[in-house]
Each structure stands twice: as structure tokens, then as C-alpha cells.
Design an enzyme around this catalytic site. Structure first.
Site, mmCIF file in Angstrom:
data_model
loop_
_atom_site.group_PDB
_atom_site.id
_atom_site.type_symbol
_atom_site.label_atom_id
_atom_site.label_comp_id
_atom_site.label_asym_id
_atom_site.label_seq_id
_atom_site.Cartn_x
_atom_site.Cartn_y
_atom_site.Cartn_z
ATOM 1 C CG PHE A 13 -0.306 0.365 2.518
ATOM 2 C CD1 PHE A 13 -0.043 1.689 2.852
ATOM 3 C CD2 PHE A 13 0.060 -0.617 3.432
ATOM 4 C CE1 PHE A 13 0.572 2.032 4.054
ATOM 5 C CE2 PHE A 13 0.679 -0.297 4.633
ATOM 6 C CZ PHE A 13 0.934 1.039 4.934
ATOM 7 C CB CYS A 73 10.423 -0.587 2.982
ATOM 8 S SG CYS A 73 11.188 -0.041 1.467
HETATM 9 P P1 NAD Z 1 1.322 -6.717 3.094
HETATM 10 O O1 NAD Z 1 2.330 -7.800 3.195
HETATM 11 O O2 NAD Z 1 0.188 -6.715 4.027
HETATM 12 O O3 NAD Z 1 0.661 -6.709 1.616
HETATM 13 C C1 NAD Z 1 1.453 -6.685 0.452
HETATM 14 C C2 NAD Z 1 0.679 -7.346 -0.677
HETATM 15 O O4 NAD Z 1 0.413 -8.708 -0.351
HETATM 16 C C3 NAD Z 1 -0.681 -6.702 -0.950
HETATM 17 O O5 NAD Z 1 -0.892 -6.672 -2.338
HETATM 18 C C4 NAD Z 1 -1.665 -7.624 -0.238
HETATM 19 O O6 NAD Z 1 -2.920 -7.681 -0.883
HETATM 20 C C5 NAD Z 1 -0.984 -8.977 -0.311
HETATM 21 N N1 NAD Z 1 -1.227 -9.812 0.872
HETATM 22 C C6 NAD Z 1 -1.508 -9.388 2.136
HETATM 23 N N2 NAD Z 1 -1.609 -10.448 2.972
HETATM 24 C C7 NAD Z 1 -1.373 -11.550 2.229
HETATM 25 C C8 NAD Z 1 -1.324 -12.939 2.538
HETATM 26 N N3 NAD Z 1 -1.535 -13.394 3.766
HETATM 27 N N4 NAD Z 1 -1.045 -13.792 1.531
HETATM 28 C C9 NAD Z 1 -0.825 -13.349 0.286
HETATM 29 N N5 NAD Z 1 -0.873 -12.044 -0.063
HETATM 30 C C10 NAD Z 1 -1.132 -11.151 0.895
HETATM 31 O O7 NAD Z 1 2.126 -5.335 3.143
HETATM 32 P P2 NAD Z 1 1.511 -3.859 3.215
HETATM 33 O O8 NAD Z 1 0.901 -3.662 4.553
HETATM 34 O O9 NAD Z 1 0.725 -3.576 1.997
HETATM 35 O O10 NAD Z 1 2.858 -3.000 3.091
HETATM 36 C C11 NAD Z 1 3.671 -2.673 4.190
HETATM 37 C C12 NAD Z 1 4.855 -3.614 4.297
HETATM 38 O O11 NAD Z 1 5.586 -3.613 3.067
HETATM 39 C C13 NAD Z 1 5.864 -3.178 5.355
HETATM 40 O O12 NAD Z 1 6.292 -4.308 6.051
HETATM 41 C C14 NAD Z 1 7.002 -2.572 4.549
HETATM 42 O O13 NAD Z 1 8.269 -2.615 5.168
HETATM 43 C C15 NAD Z 1 6.977 -3.448 3.342
HETATM 44 N N6 NAD Z 1 7.635 -2.813 2.216
HETATM 45 C C16 NAD Z 1 8.841 -3.314 1.858
HETATM 46 C C17 NAD Z 1 9.529 -2.727 0.808
HETATM 47 C C18 NAD Z 1 10.844 -3.276 0.381
HETATM 48 O O14 NAD Z 1 11.282 -2.948 -0.704
HETATM 49 N N7 NAD Z 1 11.511 -4.115 1.152
HETATM 50 C C19 NAD Z 1 8.980 -1.623 0.139
HETATM 51 C C20 NAD Z 1 7.737 -1.145 0.543
HETATM 52 C C21 NAD Z 1 7.059 -1.751 1.599
#
Ligand code: NAD
Length: 498
Positions: free
Chosen positions: A150, A282
């Protein structure tokens, strides 16, 4: 007025009402402003089949033509940056200026993709044996999938699909269901630029759709960015299904601060990097490890706390705002719970943002900035990613201890050092266990020609995002030995040795 976000498949918006929907909030007012349909299995099949079909001709479309389309796409993205940024702010909450910058960082990867003629040159060795030439080339994989979080609804998709498609793959993007509108605009603009139907598709959904994609036999590769538990799950499932995968997870980015720095500018830099985008990055700096000599930590903490109390918090589309709201009420509650745990475990809360209210109302998912002092490695607020406007300070007796703490963390995304001592900075750069390092640079997100990715539990899979590693991820190597000479093709029972 409430709006409805649809899927984009085979060059069209697909309006298919399904039972499963997800609400879209405007975090600045805390109200539902739209709704997105979550794909069912038949819609997923439709997207995969469109992408599979499109691959047949797109993969053999001349590279020069694919690049030309990307150049047009880049122009359209530049022309529509304002609209994209407004969508980011509306559905995510971050400030418009920050949203603009994120679109620019996405366009930088499109720029890189426009140089693909050079990156896909291959190489050639002439006459490696009598009349035999050997050459290597990289070919596309097939249908690739991108699953995105998101916090960067335009930038992170742009880090994936432009590179994938210019390499000749077709793509299915599954953006976060919390802010899905940008992905649709990105796909419509790609279509307008000349990306043929089926080459770039967007389907919305949650875990059900992700599972459907991970288990689909016609998907060749998966790129994922999100939280670590999901990144790990997506990686393990994808590779168990024979797919190529690169997945990027959460973070806890430390900076080490040495007492030789300028107090005021260092305090400014750290506060900007910790509280920008309300800490929902992140690469946000979430821990400052201060090497404490001659009361330096007291002075820096005082400066930082003054600045945190002066943060201008409000709707991201208002002028001169430093920090907008969080993505949801649930995320705000999670952060407050973590702040409470820090207090219970003995950290000292110097600035408390828990009770912040904008204009004395409870509307909007706002939280003030918080600053903890005396954090140590036994505490949950150090061990876990908070992903919010909370800065933790640790006091280290010396650089070696500080580096030890940083390197003992579960995550290894980014880190930074603030110092005027080049020898210590060099030691830090070489010895710190993170994938991205800043020397007097607080958020060291590499430019598009380098690649992005953390270490340890911040990344699963060998290849980083975009840059040369991105090209490698979205292509596979083929080597060809060819003989077009009049040499006699006699049988040989030995391994050819040249
Ligand atoms: P999230 O893991 O909840 O969701 C990411 C994606 O996965 C979304 O499209 C969501 O629909 C899907 N998803 C959610 N739960 C799932 C599940 N159980 N099984 C399969 N798919 C699932 O992450 P978020 O809340 O959208 O984003 C925040 C997180 O992303 C933070 O931990 C942040 O550090 C990380 N992030 C990492 C980077 C990086 O490059 N390392 C960059 C941006 C954000």
C-alpha cells in the site's frame, strides 16, 4: 461521491461485480470513498489467458519497437504525474510533494527500461572451435506477476512491470487492495502509449487472488513487495511451484550517529527520514544509534524532540504539511499498542504522539510523532517493524557496539551513518549487514541503474529489483553454439574440447 475500481484485462476495464469487495478509504478524513471488486477465479483465468496469449507476439516484437512504446509511456507518465500524485495522496495519505517524488522515482525506472537495447545486447565469441561460433542472449520468461504494497501505489508497480514488459514478458499486476486506483491509471496510460492488449493487466484482490496466481501453472515469475511474513510465504510458495521469485519484506533501518557531526542539520535529516510519509516507508529511518560522548546524545535528542513537536501534521493535499495520516485506523491502533509496549518495557517516551488530534476532531487516521530514548535490543519496539511515526534512540558507548546492534537485527534493508570521519564511514559501509547503505545520506534508495534490495529477512530470492539485476530477473540466459562452415560433420564420441 463513491467510486468503483475495476480490473484492467486485455486492454479494457472489466466491470464484473463479485461478492467480494474491499473498501477504499481516504485516510485524511477517515471515510470510505470507494470500493474495489476482488477478482474471483474466473477473472483470474481471464487475466492469465490474456497475458499468455499476448506473450506469443509481444515476446517476438522487435526490441526497438518495445522500447519506442516505453519512450511514449515515459512521456505520458510525465504528463500525468499530477493526476497520479493526487491519487496517491487521496488513497494513501502522504503529502502531495512526497507523492510527486515517488512518481518520479518510478519514472526513473521507465527511463532505465528505455535503454534496454543496450542491456540486452548479448555477447558473441567467434570461431571457438573450427567453424563454430558461440553466442549468448537473454530471453523473456513468459507471464510475470507483481504483487505490491500500500505504501507506494505507483512507484513500486513502476519498479516492476516496465522492465518486465520491455524485456518481452507480459505482466499481471496485483496492487494493494487498500489503494488500487493508481495501478489502473498506470495500465490505461501504458495502453495509450501503445502497449498491446494483454501485455499489462491489473487484477485486484487479497490473499485469495495471490494464492490463485502463485499456484497457476501459466505464471513464470513472481515479484513481491510487502511485509516479511507474506514475502516469505510468497517466495516459498512460488518456488515450490517452479516459478522464479524475488520477494521483498519489512525493515528496521538504523542510522549510527557519531558525535563529530553538525547537531542541527543531523537532527533535521534524521527527523525528515523518520517521519516523512508518516514512517510508512520500508527505507524510513526508525532507529538512531547515537555514539554517546560528552552528552552528545542529550543534545541531539533535545534538538530532534523540538523538531518532532513542530511537525506540521495534516491532510497531504494541504500546503506545507510534513506528515499526513496513516493508512488505516487498524494500523494506527497497532502502532499505539507498540508504543505502549515500549513504555511497559522501560524505554523513555520523550515525545508522545498517541493523543494527537487534528483540529480537535477524531476524523482521519492521524498520529503524532513519537520519540523513544533508552531503547535496547530486548524491547519489542526495537525488534519489530513499527512502520509508523516513531523514532527509537539507542545510546551506544562506542562505534563497535553500535555496529554490533545494527548487525544483530533480524532485518537488513537499509542503514546509514552520519559522521565526518571517512575511515569509520568506510568500515561501516563494508561491515554493515544491510543491502543499502547511506553515508551521510539518510534514505539510500539506489538510482534506477543500480538495484534495490535488502539483506536477511528483508529479501528472499537472489536478484534485487530493477537495474541490472532486474534485467536478469525478467530474462533467462540462452547460449547457442552454431556451425555454418563446410567442415565435415563426422561423428565424435568425445566431449568436444576446443
Ligand atoms: P502486506 O504484506 O500486508 O501486503 C502486500 C501485498 O500482499 C498486498 O498486495 C496484499 O494484498 C498482499 N497480501 C496481504 N496479505 C497476504 C497474505 N496473507 N497472503 C498473500 N498475499 C497477501 O504489506 P503492506 O501492509 O501492503 O505493506 C507494508 C509492508 O511492506 C511493510 O512491512 C514494509 O516494510 C513493506 N515494504 C517493503 C519494501 C521493500 O522494498 N523491502 C517496500 C515497501 C514496503
Amino acid at each position: 461521491m463513491m467510486y468503483q475500481v475495476e480490473h484492467f484485462i486485455n486492454g479494457h476495464l472489466v466491470k464484473k461485480s463479485t461478492e467480494r469487495k474491499s473498501a477504499i478509504y481516504n485516510p485524511a478524513i477517515g471515510e470510505i470513498i470507494g470500493e474495489v471488486n476482488l477478482a474471483d477465479q474466473s477473472l483470474l483465468e481471464q487475466a492469465v489467458s490474456a497475458a499468455k496469449q499476448a506473450f506469443v507476439t509481444w515476446s517476438i516484437t522487435p526490441l526497438t519497437k518495445r522500447v519506442r512504446i516505453l519512450f511514449r509511456y515515459r512521456e505520458l507518465l510525465e504528463a500525468n504525474t499530477e493526476q497520479l500524485a493526487k491519487l496517491v495522496t487521496q488513497e494513501h495519505g502522504k503529502t502531495l510533494t512526497d507523492a510527486y517524488a515517488s512518481i518520479q522515482r518510478g519514472i526513473d525506472v521507465v527511463n532505465f527500461a528505455c535503454g534496454m537495447n543496450e542491456h540486452l545486447l548479448g555477447n558473441y565469441a567467434l570461431n571457438v572451435a573450427a567453424g563454430i561460433d558461440n553466442y549468448s542472449l537473454r530471453q523473456p520468461l513468459g507471464v510475470c506477476v507483481g504483487i505490491t504494497p500500500f505504501n507506494f501505489p505507483a512507484m513500486i508497480p513502476l519498479w516492476m512491470f516496465p522492465l518486465a514488459i520491455v524485456c518481452g514478458n507480459t505482466f499481471i499486476l496485483k496492487p494493494s487492495e487498500k489503494n488500487p486506483s493508481c495501478a489502473i491509471l498506470l495500465a490505461e496510460l501504458a495502453h495509450e502509449a501503445g502497449v498491446p492488449p494483454g501485455v499489462l493487466n491489473v487484477i485486484h484482490g487479497d490473499v485469495e487472488v495471490v494464492n490463485g496466481l502463485l499456484h497457476h501453472p501459466d505464471i513464470s515469475a513472481v515479484s513481491f513487495v510487502g511485509s516479511t511474513p507474506v514475502a516469505k510465504y510468497v517466495y516459498q510458495t512460488a518456488i515450490s511451484q517452479g516459478k522464479r521469485a524475488q520477494t521483498f519484506g519489512g525493515a528496521k533501518n538504523h542510522c549510527i550517529v557519531l558525535p563529530d557531526v553538525d547537531l542541527n542539520s543531523t537532527a533535521d535529516t534524521i527527523v525528515g527520514a523518520a517521519f516523512g510519509s508518516a514512517g510508512e516507508r520500508c527505507m524510513a529511518l526508525s532507529v538512531a544509534v547515537i555514539v554517546d560522548e560528552n552528552n552528545f546524545a542529550d543534545q541531539l535528542i533535545k534538538k530532534m524532540s523540538e523538531k518532532i513537536q513542530q511537525l506540521k501534521i495534516g491532510p497531504g493535499d494541504e500546503k506545507n504539511i510534513d506528515m499526513g495520516p496513516l493508512i488505516s485506523a487498524a494500523h494506527r491502533e497497532k502502532i499505539i499498542t507498540l508504543i505502549n509496549s515500549g513504555l511497559n518495557e522501560g524505554a523513555k517516551l520523550i515525545v508522545d504522539g498517541r493523543n494527537f488530534k487534528l483540529n480537535d476532531t477524531t476524523k482521519g487516521f492521524y498520529l503524532g510523532g513519537s520519540l523513544f530514548d533508552y531503547v535496547d535490543i530486548s524491547m519489542k519496539i526495537w525488534q519489530e517493524e513499527i512502520f509508523g511515526p516513531v523514532l527509537c534512540v539507542m545510546r551506544a558507548p562506542d562505534f563497535a557496539t553500535a555496529l554490533n546492534w545494527v548487525n544483530s537485527h533480524f532485518y537488513g534493508n537499509g542503514s546509514a551513518i552520519f559522521t565526518n570521519n571517512p575511515a569509520i564511514a568506510r568500515t561501516f559501509s563494508l561491515q554493515v549487514a544491510t543491502g543499502m547503505v547511506g553515508v551521510n545520506v539518510p534514505i539510500p534508495v539506489p538510482i534506477a541503474a543500480h538495484s534495490f534490495g535488502g539483506w536477511k529477512q528483508s529479501r528472499f530470492g537472489d536478484l534485487h529489483l530493477f537495474g541490472q539485476e532486474g534485467v536478469q530477473f525478467y530474462t533467462q540466459l540462452k547460449t547457442i553454439m552454431q556451425r555454418w562452415s563446410e567442415v565435415n560433420l563426422a561423428s565424435s564420441f568425445n566431449l568436444p574440447a576446443h
